[in-house]
Design a protein around this motif. Structure first.
Motif, mmCIF file in Angstrom:
data_model
loop_
_atom_site.group_PDB
_atom_site.id
_atom_site.type_symbol
_atom_site.label_atom_id
_atom_site.label_comp_id
_atom_site.label_asym_id
_atom_site.label_seq_id
_atom_site.Cartn_x
_atom_site.Cartn_y
_atom_site.Cartn_z
ATOM 1 N N LYS A 1 -17.509 -57.949 26.475
ATOM 2 C CA LYS A 1 -18.377 -59.120 26.413
ATOM 3 C C LYS A 1 -18.163 -60.075 27.586
ATOM 4 C CE LYS A 1 -19.380 -60.784 22.291
ATOM 5 N NZ LYS A 1 -19.284 -61.278 20.903
ATOM 6 N N HIS A 2 -17.082 -59.864 28.329
ATOM 7 C CA HIS A 2 -16.832 -60.690 29.513
ATOM 8 C C HIS A 2 -16.963 -59.847 30.789
ATOM 9 C CE1 HIS A 2 -15.296 -63.393 26.430
ATOM 10 N NE2 HIS A 2 -15.338 -64.347 27.326
ATOM 11 N N LEU A 3 -17.900 -58.921 30.757
ATOM 12 C CA LEU A 3 -18.111 -58.036 31.902
ATOM 13 C C LEU A 3 -18.472 -58.827 33.161
ATOM 14 C CD1 LEU A 3 -18.285 -55.118 32.943
ATOM 15 C CD2 LEU A 3 -20.699 -55.129 32.289
ATOM 16 N N SER A 4 -19.237 -59.896 33.003
ATOM 17 C CA SER A 4 -19.612 -60.685 34.185
ATOM 18 C C SER A 4 -18.381 -61.275 34.859
ATOM 19 C CB SER A 4 -20.588 -61.795 33.790
ATOM 20 O OG SER A 4 -19.993 -62.703 32.876
ATOM 21 N N ARG A 5 -17.383 -61.679 34.067
ATOM 22 C CA ARG A 5 -16.135 -62.209 34.644
ATOM 23 C C ARG A 5 -15.350 -61.098 35.341
ATOM 24 N NH1 ARG A 5 -16.724 -67.654 34.887
ATOM 25 N NH2 ARG A 5 -17.076 -68.595 32.835
ATOM 26 N N ILE A 6 -15.351 -59.919 34.743
ATOM 27 C CA ILE A 6 -14.651 -58.787 35.350
ATOM 28 C C ILE A 6 -15.299 -58.430 36.684
ATOM 29 C CG2 ILE A 6 -14.168 -56.322 35.082
ATOM 30 C CD1 ILE A 6 -13.845 -56.855 32.062
ATOM 31 N N GLY B 1 -15.218 -58.752 42.705
ATOM 32 C CA GLY B 1 -16.003 -59.084 43.887
ATOM 33 C C GLY B 1 -17.347 -58.396 43.938
ATOM 34 N N ILE B 2 -17.891 -58.044 42.767
ATOM 35 C CA ILE B 2 -19.162 -57.293 42.740
ATOM 36 C C ILE B 2 -20.197 -57.982 41.832
ATOM 37 C CG2 ILE B 2 -18.130 -55.067 43.275
ATOM 38 C CD1 ILE B 2 -18.236 -54.427 40.243
ATOM 39 N N SER B 3 -20.164 -59.317 41.783
ATOM 40 C CA SER B 3 -21.090 -60.045 40.906
ATOM 41 C C SER B 3 -22.543 -59.693 41.184
ATOM 42 C CB SER B 3 -20.884 -61.555 41.061
ATOM 43 O OG SER B 3 -19.620 -61.933 40.565
ATOM 44 N N GLY B 4 -22.868 -59.492 42.458
ATOM 45 C CA GLY B 4 -24.254 -59.215 42.815
ATOM 46 C C GLY B 4 -24.615 -57.746 42.878
ATOM 47 N N VAL B 5 -23.678 -56.892 42.474
ATOM 48 C CA VAL B 5 -23.905 -55.445 42.540
ATOM 49 C C VAL B 5 -24.414 -54.938 41.190
ATOM 50 C CG1 VAL B 5 -22.832 -53.185 42.924
ATOM 51 C CG2 VAL B 5 -22.107 -55.168 44.294
ATOM 52 N N ILE C 1 -17.038 -48.749 34.737
ATOM 53 C CA ILE C 1 -18.039 -49.562 35.439
ATOM 54 C C ILE C 1 -18.580 -48.744 36.593
ATOM 55 C CG2 ILE C 1 -18.505 -51.729 36.630
ATOM 56 C CD1 ILE C 1 -16.086 -52.930 35.195
ATOM 57 N N ASP C 2 -19.796 -48.269 36.424
ATOM 58 C CA ASP C 2 -20.466 -47.450 37.425
ATOM 59 C C ASP C 2 -21.258 -48.378 38.344
ATOM 60 O OD1 ASP C 2 -21.576 -45.373 38.842
ATOM 61 O OD2 ASP C 2 -23.031 -44.834 37.287
ATOM 62 N N ARG C 3 -20.894 -48.417 39.600
ATOM 63 C CA ARG C 3 -21.411 -49.424 40.528
ATOM 64 C C ARG C 3 -22.421 -48.845 41.515
ATOM 65 N NH1 ARG C 3 -15.556 -51.695 42.356
ATOM 66 N NH2 ARG C 3 -16.735 -52.008 44.294
ATOM 67 N N ALA C 4 -23.401 -49.671 41.878
ATOM 68 C CA ALA C 4 -24.431 -49.242 42.820
ATOM 69 C C ALA C 4 -23.909 -49.157 44.249
ATOM 70 C CB ALA C 4 -25.621 -50.202 42.767
ATOM 71 N N ASP C 5 -22.691 -49.655 44.490
ATOM 72 C CA ASP C 5 -22.104 -49.549 45.839
ATOM 73 C C ASP C 5 -21.245 -48.295 45.979
ATOM 74 O OD1 ASP C 5 -20.067 -50.354 44.199
ATOM 75 O OD2 ASP C 5 -19.324 -51.946 45.509
ATOM 76 N N ASN C 6 -21.577 -47.277 45.154
ATOM 77 C CA ASN C 6 -20.934 -45.966 45.226
ATOM 78 C C ASN C 6 -19.448 -45.990 44.870
ATOM 79 O OD1 ASN C 6 -23.167 -44.278 45.927
ATOM 80 N ND2 ASN C 6 -23.122 -45.208 47.969
ATOM 81 N N CYS C 7 -19.096 -46.828 43.900
ATOM 82 C CA CYS C 7 -17.730 -46.878 43.389
ATOM 83 C C CYS C 7 -17.768 -46.879 41.864
ATOM 84 C CB CYS C 7 -17.003 -48.137 43.876
ATOM 85 S SG CYS C 7 -16.765 -48.218 45.665
#
Length: 481
Positions: free
Chosen positions: A365-370, A375-379, A405-411
């Motif tokens: 529920k605190h994913l936005s803080r994580i 350093g990926i708030s905008g990803v 956490i599957d990220r759009a910056d390929n991480c």
């Protein structure tokens, strides 16, 4: 005016409406005890003409109209009380009274607990639609506010209405529980000083519901606070009142929530149907939708899975806590629940297993803080879990990833979530477990992304020969932001 704590975003919306110089129509919704009425009343009650009507659960139209008449007389000073025969006449009286008002001050019309006013065959919504569209939508002094605790009803009947109210809203607020940071601010401004770890412990049991938090007494430990509130205090009987106030035929909702409480990792619709003996069709789907819209459950899809394999998890802290511990507390004390129960059970193995699951939900529920800490708030990201069950006869071990956490910056961050009361220690055995999880994920997911082992624990990791296995470490400070 009572101070409104920790509602910065919502206050900005209200200020914009108040100063717009235009007619405004706001819908606000959120679960019981979340502070909807308090927010509107405390912000608007001295900012102009303030008319507020609250629906009464189970009351007939005649009773609701009597309440309208009383509020009408209070605000507009009618010399003799007249009870309109229906809502059309009630809104006509309201319109005429507004048209007689001189000056420039705002006119706030607040209809609280709208689902209890707009009952079937009451005609309320149709007459409200006519009142707004025909007369009030051009009145630059008027702010019309409708409010309800039944989130699914508000969304269907007002926010996403396809009838006369379609497209009429100028603003909407979904009022959510406080997050950890907002909870800390709320408690501090009420004179309650607690460590961040204590706030986490309390949050895992009752969440960030303002009314629940308002019961917290100064000078008490987290264990004392939880013991009093949940086992011998104001939240002892809250569970059934909560669900009956939000949902019709609420026993169906409780059955689904109970099934989810037994499976913290979540259940698919097929599994839910089996666990509750409900037909996996429209009826169950409707209940799931209502629970989701009200913020009690969260749909998640494991990495690499199809949408039809979506799992639903119970994420309401109080419901999970109550269903886990209230029956045990009653069994341990035949005369009723005892506020000492939690002090005795928390540090047991069973208590620590619960704490692990509850802390995992808190992190979800605190994913936005994580994301902010990473350093990926905008990803763009997709958060899920991941399980691997080896085929029969295989020598491989099954693994479970708490949070992926599957990220759009390929991480990808493979997050291990560990609740403990000190720095978490990675020993030789756990070091190998972490390495196996990562290698198994890389092998079976076939991902080409960079994968980081990430550990989330209240106090972080103790430095030793194995601590570097966790490539990223987050603490409770990151969860507060």
């Amino acid at each position: 005016m009572h101070q409104i704590y920790a509602r910065i975003r919502e206050l900005k919306v209200l200020e914009q409406l108040y100063t717009s110089g235009q007619a405004e129509f706001l819908a606000i919704y959120g679960r019981r005890r979340i502070g909807k009425t308090f927010l509107i009343r405390e912000y608007f009650k001295k900012k102009g003409v303030y008319f507020a009507l609250t629906g009464v659960k189970g009351a007939n139209v005649r009773k609701q109209l009597k309440n309208f008449s009383e509020e009408f007389d209070r605000v507009f000073g009618s010399s003799e009380r007249y009870v309109p025969k229906d809502w059309f006449e009630a809104f006509a009286l309201l319109r005429k009274a507004i048209e007689k008002l001189k000056g420039e001050e705002r006119i706030i019309l607040f209809f609280d607990e709208l689902p209890w006013l707009a009952t079937p065959r009451s005609g309320f919504l149709d007459d409200l639609d006519h009142f707004w569209n025909r007369y009030m939508s051009d009145n630059k002094r008027v702010i019309l506010i409708v409010c309800g605790s039944a989130a699914s009803w508000m969304i269907k009947k007002v926010v996403q209405d396809k009838g006369g109210l379609h497209g009429r809203l100028t603003a909407k607020i979904r009022l959510l529980p406080f997050d950890l940071s907002e909870t800390e601010v709320f408690l501090r401004q009420r004179g309650v000083t607690l460590s961040r770890k204590a706030i986490i412990d309390i949050y895992m049991a009752i969440g960030g519901v303002p009314k629940y938090l308002s019961y917290i007494q100064k000078g008490k430990s987290a264990m004392q606070i939880i013991g009093h509130l949940c086992f011998d205090g104001p939240l002892t009987d809250e569970f059934n009142e909560l669900y009956s106030s939000l949902f019709e035929n609420h026993n169906r909702h409780i059955n689904i929530v109970k099934a989810m409480a037994e499976h913290p990792g979540g259940l698919t619709k097929t599994e839910l149907a089996k666990a509750t003996d409900m037909s996996p069709g429209g009826g169950m789907n409707g209940v799931i939708e209502e629970l989701e819209q009200s913020g009690f459950i969260l749909p998640t899809r494991d990495f690499g899975k199809q949408k039809k394999e979506m799992r639903f998890r119970l994420i309401d802290e109080y419901s999970l806590f109550y269903l886990k511990w209230a029956p045990r507390a009653k069994e341990s004390n035949l005369t009723g629940m005892d506020d000492k129960f939690w002090m005795n059970v928390f540090n047991t193995p069973l208590g620590q297993i619960w704490a692990g699951y509850a802390f995992e939900i808190l992190c979800f529920k605190h994913l936005s803080r994580i994301k902010e800490a990473l350093g990926i708030s905008g990803v763009l990201t997709n958060a899920s879990g991941w399980n691997y069950k080896p085929p029969k006869g295989s020598t491989e071990k099954g693994i479970q990833i708490d949070l992926l956490i599957d990220r759009a910056d390929n991480c990808i961050n493979l997050c291990e979530i560990k609740y403990c009361n000190d720095e978490f220690v990675i020993n030789k055995t756990y070091d190998q477990e972490l390495r196996t999880k990562k290698s198994t994920f890389l092998s079976h997911s076939k991902t080409r992304k960079s994968v980081f082992t990430t550990l989330i624990s209240p106090y972080g990791i103790k430095k030793n020969g194995y601590f570097a296995t966790a490539e990223v470490t987050l603490t409770m400070e990151d969860l507060f932001g």
